[in-house]
Design a protein around this motif. Structure first.
Motif, PDB file in Angstrom:
ATOM      1  N   LEU A 134      -1.641   0.723  -0.681  1.00  0.00           N
ATOM      2  CA  LEU A 134      -3.006   1.504  -0.624  1.00  0.00           C
ATOM      3  C   LEU A 134      -4.075   0.611  -1.132  1.00  0.00           C
ATOM      4  O   LEU A 134      -4.200   0.167  -2.235  1.00  0.00           O
ATOM      5  CB  LEU A 134      -2.935   2.752  -1.641  1.00  0.00           C
ATOM      6  CG  LEU A 134      -2.085   3.940  -1.072  1.00  0.00           C
ATOM      7  CD1 LEU A 134      -1.991   4.845  -2.111  1.00  0.00           C
ATOM      8  CD2 LEU A 134      -2.743   4.587   0.070  1.00  0.00           C
ATOM      9  N   GLU A 152      -8.060   0.832  -1.133  1.00  0.00           N
ATOM     10  CA  GLU A 152      -9.314   1.746  -1.225  1.00  0.00           C
ATOM     11  C   GLU A 152      -9.071   2.924  -0.417  1.00  0.00           C
ATOM     12  O   GLU A 152      -9.409   3.502   0.521  1.00  0.00           O
ATOM     13  CB  GLU A 152     -10.571   0.837  -0.388  1.00  0.00           C
ATOM     14  CG  GLU A 152     -11.078  -0.198  -1.292  1.00  0.00           C
ATOM     15  CD  GLU A 152     -11.805  -1.213  -0.707  1.00  0.00           C
ATOM     16  OE1 GLU A 152     -12.151  -1.036   0.642  1.00  0.00           O
ATOM     17  OE2 GLU A 152     -12.300  -2.071  -1.405  1.00  0.00           O
ATOM     18  N   GLY A 153      -7.799   3.331  -0.539  1.00  0.00           N
ATOM     19  CA  GLY A 153      -7.524   4.838  -0.025  1.00  0.00           C
ATOM     20  C   GLY A 153      -6.810   4.581   1.169  1.00  0.00           C
ATOM     21  O   GLY A 153      -6.319   5.831   1.805  1.00  0.00           O
ATOM     22  N   LYS A 154      -6.586   3.577   1.815  1.00  0.00           N
ATOM     23  CA  LYS A 154      -6.224   3.447   3.098  1.00  0.00           C
ATOM     24  C   LYS A 154      -4.638   2.618   2.852  1.00  0.00           C
ATOM     25  O   LYS A 154      -4.900   1.604   2.143  1.00  0.00           O
ATOM     26  CB  LYS A 154      -7.149   2.711   3.835  1.00  0.00           C
ATOM     27  CG  LYS A 154      -8.249   3.597   4.375  1.00  0.00           C
ATOM     28  CD  LYS A 154      -9.131   2.720   5.370  1.00  0.00           C
ATOM     29  CE  LYS A 154     -10.410   3.655   5.781  1.00  0.00           C
ATOM     30  NZ  LYS A 154     -11.139   2.921   6.303  1.00  0.00           N
ATOM     31  N   VAL A 155      -3.815   2.893   3.765  1.00  0.00           N
ATOM     32  CA  VAL A 155      -2.589   2.029   3.811  1.00  0.00           C
ATOM     33  C   VAL A 155      -2.675   1.020   4.599  1.00  0.00           C
ATOM     34  O   VAL A 155      -3.105   0.683   5.741  1.00  0.00           O
ATOM     35  CB  VAL A 155      -1.413   2.801   4.460  1.00  0.00           C
ATOM     36  CG1 VAL A 155      -0.263   2.177   4.450  1.00  0.00           C
ATOM     37  CG2 VAL A 155      -1.032   4.193   3.664  1.00  0.00           C
ATOM     38  N   LYS A 156      -2.527  -0.235   3.957  1.00  0.00           N
ATOM     39  CA  LYS A 156      -2.507  -1.527   4.762  1.00  0.00           C
ATOM     40  C   LYS A 156      -1.135  -2.248   4.613  1.00  0.00           C
ATOM     41  O   LYS A 156      -0.725  -2.358   3.544  1.00  0.00           O
ATOM     42  CB  LYS A 156      -3.665  -2.272   4.049  1.00  0.00           C
ATOM     43  CG  LYS A 156      -4.171  -3.504   4.890  1.00  0.00           C
ATOM     44  CD  LYS A 156      -5.436  -4.115   4.165  1.00  0.00           C
ATOM     45  CE  LYS A 156      -5.457  -5.385   5.060  1.00  0.00           C
ATOM     46  NZ  LYS A 156      -6.406  -6.329   4.442  1.00  0.00           N
ATOM     47  N   ALA A 203       2.711   1.988  -1.105  1.00  0.00           N
ATOM     48  CA  ALA A 203       2.647   3.360  -0.357  1.00  0.00           C
ATOM     49  C   ALA A 203       3.848   4.157  -0.196  1.00  0.00           C
ATOM     50  O   ALA A 203       3.752   5.597  -0.316  1.00  0.00           O
ATOM     51  CB  ALA A 203       1.759   3.316   0.996  1.00  0.00           C
ATOM     52  N   ARG A 206       0.826  -1.027  -6.036  1.00  0.00           N
ATOM     53  CA  ARG A 206       0.431   0.354  -5.408  1.00  0.00           C
ATOM     54  C   ARG A 206       1.041   0.369  -4.118  1.00  0.00           C
ATOM     55  O   ARG A 206       0.387   0.567  -2.999  1.00  0.00           O
ATOM     56  CB  ARG A 206      -1.193   0.010  -5.106  1.00  0.00           C
ATOM     57  CG  ARG A 206      -2.048  -0.217  -6.473  1.00  0.00           C
ATOM     58  CD  ARG A 206      -3.384  -0.117  -5.918  1.00  0.00           C
ATOM     59  NE  ARG A 206      -3.946  -0.703  -4.808  1.00  0.00           N
ATOM     60  CZ  ARG A 206      -4.311  -2.044  -4.952  1.00  0.00           C
ATOM     61  NH1 ARG A 206      -4.412  -2.703  -6.145  1.00  0.00           N
ATOM     62  NH2 ARG A 206      -4.776  -2.719  -3.828  1.00  0.00           N
TER      63      ARG A 206
END
Ligand code: ADP
Length: 795
Positions: free
Chosen positions: A252, A254-258, A208, A206
């Motif tokens: 990504l 849970e919808g956030k870039v980490k 980004a 996943r």
């Protein structure tokens, strides 16, 4: 020989030969026996009933029997087996049908030991298909079985590792597309496994960045620097595995870039169809975060350690000093920690003897000691800029004791307590002084919690009443109340209330308390509230009890004596008043008649008689003067004479007095002058008494000044006083008499050779009258050089 099975490529074909030609046959048998013996497999031949007919060398070795021993024995007794019923049945079925049977079961040797055998039983058939015998070939497969079990186990383990490994594992092709993925990988990707097949590495993870580029994973600008991708491609390129390569990737979640951190290992699988790479990816983000947190906390600890105001020494597990912080170096006056590194904690002479034992048990060792810098210098232990002796508080803690038996070092805290120690000593001194002072005054102390009634007394307090504190237990404010005289309690409460209302700075009261022996002890109680609450109520009060019984007794004695003295004085005054009356009555007639006689109107008195009667007259007058003086003094002393103040023109009064004295002065040719004639000064005074003062002083001046002398009266008025002085050029007064002459009957001349007449009461009356006005009188005089008497009066 042809292989009978894949696993055990050993079997025998027996050539049954024609034995009608004996010699040839014998040769043939030997040949066959040799051949059979050369077979590595164990071979036993039985007849159809199972009786052993042949056994080769390998069988002898395997089963422990010799052929000779088993010849004619049934195979069941030679090689007892633990074949299952089914196996036995299967063997029989196969043999009857003329087929071979192969299988595995446990077989016993001659000595009873057992092993796992692979057995092939083959029937020997004649031309009609009847069984002529059975050939049994067996192998010890125990070791093989164990190895097989090991292989199965390790395969299972590997599968389990692959399947259940917490790390993400996948097989990828040259395009990093996924061919196979384990459970952790599926979970990480969050997609069903069939959808994952063919996805590229970055898509599975996943990533980004690949979303930014329509070309997907590997097409983005940042993909060129992607460590995961590069590691895989490098493995394909070089064909060699890579281990533990760190890579970070924006993912990504849970919808956030980490930003996550991974550890990647690769293995190159050079498969025939197509080379693949096994990629193992471990998410170490939280470990990394922990590492960072640990690094930060270590850094913080280091900063704290080096900048801490607490002196810290660090020793290794052997007790050898490895470091000391700046505060510590400061305490010991050391510039550089190298000076003290290497010191042995357990060699420190100040360390308590049982310290090591305690530290090894994980106990903390604390002690206080002195530290002598002169000794450090004398023994050249290290260079120190300090001198003298300091007091230190030391706390030694073993580190890492939580792991049993493992001490990783020792931490020593040192605190320089010299100043507090000195302060303590000062406090102790002052406490001792206070104790001595209290001992000296025999004061008992009480400390009262006003709101709760809880009170602490010292031993001396109890002793004042003949008790020990123990005898009075349980002790409190109630004890005090019970021992206090009931008649005095009201006064105590009144005084306390005044102090509590802050009308007084101190509470003070005197009362009686009951002694153990029954008598009353007078106590002087003094105290003060030392703590108030927010409502302004007293919280804590401290005070002292002092035994004043003796003082009370002398006070009483004084009061009684005073009453007695006053009574005696009153009687004396009464007596004098009576006496003066009794004396004056006859004296008046003496004076009166002697005056008549002296006038000698009838003319028949002789000169001598005239002189005598004049003597009587003079003596009578003197006596009257004396009686009047004594009476005045007595009246003043008994408080019966009051001043009657009123406005007095003082200059006029002086003039009047001069007029009165002038005739006497003229007899001695004395001049009298007064410089304040023209001045107007009105004072509030008793006119008669001021005139008496002036007359007494002027008559003395006349009396004690030889002829031709002079008398000067001066008046000085200031803001609130007026000073009047009478100076003469007379005989003067010796200095030792300057004060005495103001006492009644005191005269400079002794009574025996007295030259000047007088009662010795004149100045005493002057002093009394001046003082009654609130003034003062004094004299300045030198023998033979005149005198100046001055008195002051308030205006
Ligand atoms: P007295 O009746 O003796 O004068 P006073 O009390 O007036 O009694 O005086 C006490 C004594 O003080 C005198 O006896 C004299 O010795 C001394 N004294 C008083 N006034 C003078 C003076 N102006 N000069 C010398 N001596 C004086």
């Amino acid at each position: 020989m042809i292989p009978l099975t894949r696993d055990y490529p050993c079997a025998v074909v027996l050539q049954f030969v024609n034995i009608t030609e004996p010699k040839h046959a014998q040769q043939e048998i030997e040949y066959q026996a040799q051949m059979l013996n050369s077979i590595g497999s164990s071979l036993i031949v039985t007849n159809p009933e199972g009786y052993v007919q042949y056994m080769n060398k390998a069988a002898e070795e395997l089963y422990g029997w010799t052929f000779d021993e088993v010849r004619g024995m049934n195979i069941v007794d030679v090689t007892p087996t633990e074949a299952t019923k089914q196996q036995s049945q299967d063997i029989m079925d196969a043999l009857v049908q003329g087929k071979s049977w192969a299988g595995e079961f446990v077989v016993h040797k001659k000595d009873g030991t057992e092993f796992m055998a692979h057995v092939t039983d083959t029937p020997i058939l004649d031309g009609d298909g009847n069984i002529r015998g059975i050939i049994g070939i067996s192998h010890d497969i125990t070791r093989h079985k164990l190895e097989e079990a090991k292989i199965i186990k390790s395969e299972t383990e590997l599968k389990a590792i692959y399947k259940d490994a917490p790390m993400l594992m996948m097989l990828v092709d040259r395009d990093t597309a996924v061919r196979k993925i384990n459970k952790a990988g599926i979970q990480f990707a969050g997609l069903p496994v069939d959808q994952l097949m063919g996805l590229r590495c970055g898509e599975v993870l996943r990533c980004a960045h690949h979303l930014d580029d329509p070309g997907g994973c590997g097409a983005g600008i940042l993909c060129k620097t992607c460590n995961i991708r590069n590691t895989i491609l490098n493995t394909f390129k070089t064909g060699s595995s890579r281990e533990m390569v760190e890579a970070s990737l924006s993912v990504l979640v849970e919808g956030k870039v980490k930003d996550l951190t991974f550890l990647i290992s690769t293995s190159f699988l050079d498969l025939e169809e197509e080379p693949l790479v096994l990629v193992s990816i471990l998410d170490i983000t939280s470990r990394k975060e922990m590492e960072n947190a640990l690094r930060e906390s270590t850094q913080r600890f280091k900063e704290l350690y080096s900048s801490s105001p607490i002196a810290i020494e660090i020793y290794d597990e052997q007790g050898i000093l490895v470091d000391a912080n700046d505060s510590c170096l400061n305490v010991f006056g050391v510039d550089n920690a190298d000076e003290v590194r290497g010191f042995d904690l357990f060699e420190d002479p100040n360390l308590p003897t049982d310290a090591k034992e305690k530290l090894l048990l994980g106990k903390i060792v604390e002690y206080q000691t002195t530290f002598d810098f002169e000794l450090v210098k004398a023994l050249h232990l290290y260079h120190t800029s300090r001198s003298g002796v300091i007091y230190v508080d030391v706390k030694v803690t073993a580190l890492g004791i939580n792991r049993p038996g493992r001490i990783s070092g020792y931490l020593v805290h040192v605190q320089d307590i010299t100043s507090s120690k000195l302060a303590q000593a000062r406090v102790k001194n002052s406490e001792q002084r206070l104790e001595l002072a209290l001992e000296g005054t025999q004061a008992g102390i009480w400390d009262w919690q006003v709101q709760t009634g809880h009170t602490v007394f010292n031993e001396r307090w109890a002793r004042l009443l003949g008790y020990t504190l123990a005898e009075l237990e349980p002790i409190g404010v109630q004890t005090w109340k019970e021992l206090t005289h009931p008649d005095d309690l009201q006064a105590v409460e009144y005084m306390l209330d005044r102090h509590f209302r802050k009308c007084t700075d101190f509470y003070q009261c005197e009362f009686r308390m009951k002694h153990k022996e029954g008598h009353w002890v007078w106590i002087m109680d003094r105290g003060r509230v030392v703590e108030w609450n927010q409502k302004g109520q007293p919280v804590r009060m401290i005070g002292t009890h002092i035994d004043i019984t003796e003082r009370k007794k002398s006070e009483e004695f004084l009061i009684q004596s005073r009453a007695l003295a006053e009574e005696a004085n009153r009687i004396k005054s009464e007596f004098l008043a009576n006496m003066s009356h009794e004396l004056r009555t006859p004296l008046n007639s003496i004076i009166g008649y002697s005056q008549i006689l002296s006038s000698n109107r009838a003319g028949y008195l002789q000169e001598k008689e005239l002189r005598y009667s004049s003597n009587i007259y003079n003596s009578g007058n003197h006596l009257l003067e004396l009686i009047n003086g004594v009476l005045d003094i007595a009246r003043i002393e008994s408080g019966k004479m009051d001043i009657e103040p009123g406005p007095v023109n003082i200059c006029k009064l002086i003039d009047e007095s001069i007029v009165l004295i002038k005739p006497l002065a003229m007899q001695k040719s004395l001049s009298i002058s007064f410089d304040g004639k023209t001045r107007q000064l009105i004072i509030n005074a008793d006119r008669v008494k001021i005139k008496q003062i002036l007359y007494n002083l002027l008559s003395n001046a006349v009396k004690f000044t030889p002829e031709q002398g002079s008398i000067v009266i001066q008046m000085i008025s200031e803001a609130d006083t007026v000073q009047i002085s009478v100076s003469d050029t007379g005989i003067g007064i010796p200095e030792n008499m300057h004060e005495k002459i103001f006492d009644p009957f005191e005269q400079v001349d002794s009574a025996l050779n007295r030259k000047y007449e007088g009662t010795g009461l004149g100045l005493a009356l002057v002093k009394k009258f001046v003082e009654m006005h609130g003034g003062r009188v004094w004299v300045k005089s030198e023998k033979e050089r005149g005198s100046t008497f001055t008195f002051s009066l308030p205006i």
